[in-house]
Write an enzyme that holds these catalytic residues in place. Sequence first.
Site, short mmCIF file in Angstrom:
data_model
loop_
_atom_site.label_atom_id
_atom_site.label_comp_id
_atom_site.label_asym_id
_atom_site.label_seq_id
_atom_site.Cartn_x
_atom_site.Cartn_y
_atom_site.Cartn_z
N LYS A 118 0.84 -1.19 0.00
CA LYS A 118 0.00 0.00 0.00
C LYS A 118 0.88 1.25 0.00
O LYS A 118 1.49 1.60 1.01
CB LYS A 118 -0.91 0.02 1.23
CG LYS A 118 -1.94 1.14 1.13
CD LYS A 118 -2.43 1.64 2.46
CE LYS A 118 -1.52 2.58 3.14
NZ LYS A 118 -1.29 3.89 2.46
N SER B 223 5.98 6.79 10.18
CA SER B 223 6.18 7.52 11.42
C SER B 223 6.17 6.58 12.63
O SER B 223 5.58 5.49 12.59
CB SER B 223 5.07 8.56 11.58
OG SER B 223 3.83 7.90 11.65
N GLY C 92 3.79 3.42 13.54
CA GLY C 92 4.51 2.18 13.87
C GLY C 92 4.04 1.58 15.17
O GLY C 92 3.89 0.36 15.30
N GLU D 202 10.38 0.32 10.34
CA GLU D 202 11.41 1.33 10.08
C GLU D 202 10.74 2.68 10.33
O GLU D 202 9.90 3.12 9.54
CB GLU D 202 11.90 1.26 8.63
CG GLU D 202 12.55 -0.04 8.26
CD GLU D 202 13.92 -0.26 8.89
OE1 GLU D 202 14.39 0.63 9.63
OE2 GLU D 202 14.50 -1.32 8.64
N CYS E 231 14.46 9.74 7.01
CA CYS E 231 14.43 9.37 8.43
C CYS E 231 15.81 9.34 9.09
O CYS E 231 15.92 9.61 10.26
CB CYS E 231 13.79 7.99 8.53
SG CYS E 231 14.55 6.84 7.38
N GLU F 286 11.24 14.81 15.60
CA GLU F 286 11.59 14.73 14.18
C GLU F 286 10.81 15.80 13.42
O GLU F 286 9.59 15.86 13.48
CB GLU F 286 11.22 13.35 13.66
CG GLU F 286 11.59 13.17 12.21
CD GLU F 286 11.27 11.78 11.69
OE1 GLU F 286 10.13 11.32 11.85
OE2 GLU F 286 12.19 11.15 11.13
P1 NAD Z 1 2.94 7.89 8.24
O1 NAD Z 1 3.30 6.95 9.31
O2 NAD Z 1 1.88 8.87 8.49
O3 NAD Z 1 2.49 7.08 6.94
C1 NAD Z 1 3.30 6.07 6.37
C2 NAD Z 1 2.40 5.09 5.66
O4 NAD Z 1 1.62 4.39 6.62
C3 NAD Z 1 1.39 5.69 4.69
O5 NAD Z 1 1.23 4.79 3.61
C4 NAD Z 1 0.13 5.78 5.53
O6 NAD Z 1 -1.04 5.79 4.74
C5 NAD Z 1 0.23 4.52 6.35
N1 NAD Z 1 -0.39 4.53 7.68
C6 NAD Z 1 -0.47 5.56 8.55
N2 NAD Z 1 -1.04 5.15 9.71
C7 NAD Z 1 -1.28 3.82 9.57
C8 NAD Z 1 -1.85 2.82 10.41
N3 NAD Z 1 -2.27 3.10 11.65
N4 NAD Z 1 -1.94 1.55 9.94
C9 NAD Z 1 -1.50 1.24 8.70
N5 NAD Z 1 -0.99 2.15 7.85
C10 NAD Z 1 -0.87 3.42 8.27
O7 NAD Z 1 4.33 8.55 7.84
P2 NAD Z 1 4.60 9.63 6.70
O8 NAD Z 1 4.30 10.97 7.26
O9 NAD Z 1 3.96 9.24 5.44
O10 NAD Z 1 6.18 9.42 6.51
C11 NAD Z 1 7.12 10.11 7.22
C12 NAD Z 1 7.64 9.27 8.38
O11 NAD Z 1 8.24 8.06 7.90
C13 NAD Z 1 8.73 9.97 9.13
O12 NAD Z 1 8.48 9.88 10.50
C14 NAD Z 1 9.99 9.21 8.77
O13 NAD Z 1 11.00 9.28 9.70
C15 NAD Z 1 9.48 7.85 8.55
N6 NAD Z 1 10.40 7.10 7.68
C16 NAD Z 1 11.17 6.14 8.23
C17 NAD Z 1 12.08 5.45 7.45
C18 NAD Z 1 12.96 4.38 8.03
O14 NAD Z 1 13.45 3.56 7.28
N7 NAD Z 1 13.17 4.33 9.31
C19 NAD Z 1 12.17 5.72 6.10
C20 NAD Z 1 11.36 6.71 5.57
C21 NAD Z 1 10.47 7.39 6.39
#
Ligand code: NAD
Length: 486
Positions: free
Chosen positions: A181, A234, A238, A255, A289, A388
């Site tokens: 997704k 995020s 997570g 991650e 990240c 962050e």
């Molecule tokens: P987000 O967590 O809001 O969304 C990420 C994905 O998860 C999206 O596809 C979203 O639709 C989905 N999602 C959100 N809540 C969910 C839930 N409860 N259940 C299932 N799916 C859900 O994050 P974002 O704002 O899109 O991305 C930025 C974040 O990602 C930052 O915090 C960044 O640090 C992190 N990130 C981490 C890594 C890593 O490898 N550690 C890499 C890239 C980004």
Amino acid sequence: MTTTIDYDQFYIDGAWQAPAANGSIPVHSASTEERVGSVPEGTERDIDLAVAAARRAFDDPDGWSRWSPARRAEVLERFAAALEARGAETARRVSVQNGMPIWLANQFEAGFPPLLLRYYSGLVAQTGLEEIRPGMLGGRSLVIREPVGVVGAVVPWNVPQAISFLKIAPALASGSTVVIKPAPETVLDAFLVGEAALEAGLPAGVLNIVPGGREVGAHLVSHPGVDKVSFTGSTAAGRAIAETCGRLLRPVTLELGGKSAAIVLDDADLAANIQSFFASTLLNNGQICWLGTRVLAPRRRYQEVVDTITGLVSSLAVGDPLDPATQLGPLVSSRQRERVESYIAKGESEGARLTTGGRRPKDLDKGWYVEPTVFADVDNKQTIAQEEIFGPVLAVIPYSTEEEAVAIANDSDYGLGGSVWTADPERGTALARKVQSGTIGINAYVNDPTAPFGGIKASGIGRELGPEGLHAFQVLKTIYLDASSG
Ligand code: NAD
């Protein structure tokens, strides 16, 4: 983009299929704010169909999961070639959608997916999936790495293709099948993956792509047909996903976010490594990240380090991400820009000293731009040092001794990346050992595909890349061969 790109079907079960409902996700350019396309919005019903297809493909007794690694590698090579053929368009779409500078999109978004497919199919072919171990009790054991099953993968918008293939490549090479997704902000690139999979002749159901919001993601994560979850995003999301997987006793790789330290030692020649320092702290407009967004500078060279960083940041070419000369593009969305601006306001109100940036660029009246920003005199307890930001904002924190630098670096909820800057790499490595982090670089930070990447503390659980990234999609089975006869 002059014309818009609009899709009306999903790649599910090896074909383009009509969506279950008629919602749509509009996609906007981060630099012009114009609508550049749309895709159907996935629903729980679409996820059900995709998981059922992945389940059938996995459970087929003559199917993907039972093929030899060499046979899977042939298909994955065709998949890699089909992605390569679409590499320039993939990079362009990502750049338009999330503001990633095009030179970086070419490296990360066009370059990494084929590289990872080839790396993981080669790794499975070289290392094999079975091992016979001589035992201590007279017999031998056959240890088998079986594919984990149906993988539910959820990815963010910041580096959408490279992150997707950190999951897709090892999962498919292992013999698992995938439902992925993508995040709603970056979906047009995901449809090129469906096209490439079709062209490569990936068997039906082996890969399925359903874009949608967080409810659809949550449905995938908790779906009874899913065996393993792999999530990047995020820390807040997570935690929610970890709770679900804990309840279901479902293996999960997470991650998550970071707030890494770039530790400048008193012997460092930062100016000589300035490009590398930029890549380690501000790449992709600050939307990665692992970036070292807390810069730790020695007190006795503090002003000089602040001046060097301020000089770098204030001279960055900010503008159209499709222009190859652009070093820093816009943020992904207006919401993300507001979030970054609220942190800048917080930094000012908490007493940090702005040395450059902090506003919207005057010459760019369209696009979700924020000037690259440096705060000096930051205390590690301040919000901009603890949370962050996910934008082009650096916080320079003074320290007196190496011990204090390590203590500040480790005084964080996160533990994902980091870097040490020094004229003495051995000294840097010794210091890096003391930093609580899953990864850290010396005078650079480059995620090499052969080495495990991932975080500790609130940055996540598990590792991607390297053989460890493959093991995340395998389960171990032991058959005790001939111990009993004695
Ligand atoms: P987000 O967590 O809001 O969304 C990420 C994905 O998860 C999206 O596809 C979203 O639709 C989905 N999602 C959100 N809540 C969910 C839930 N409860 N259940 C299932 N799916 C859900 O994050 P974002 O704002 O899109 O991305 C930025 C974040 O990602 C930052 O915090 C960044 O640090 C992190 N990130 C981490 C890594 C890593 O490898 N550690 C890499 C890239 C980004």
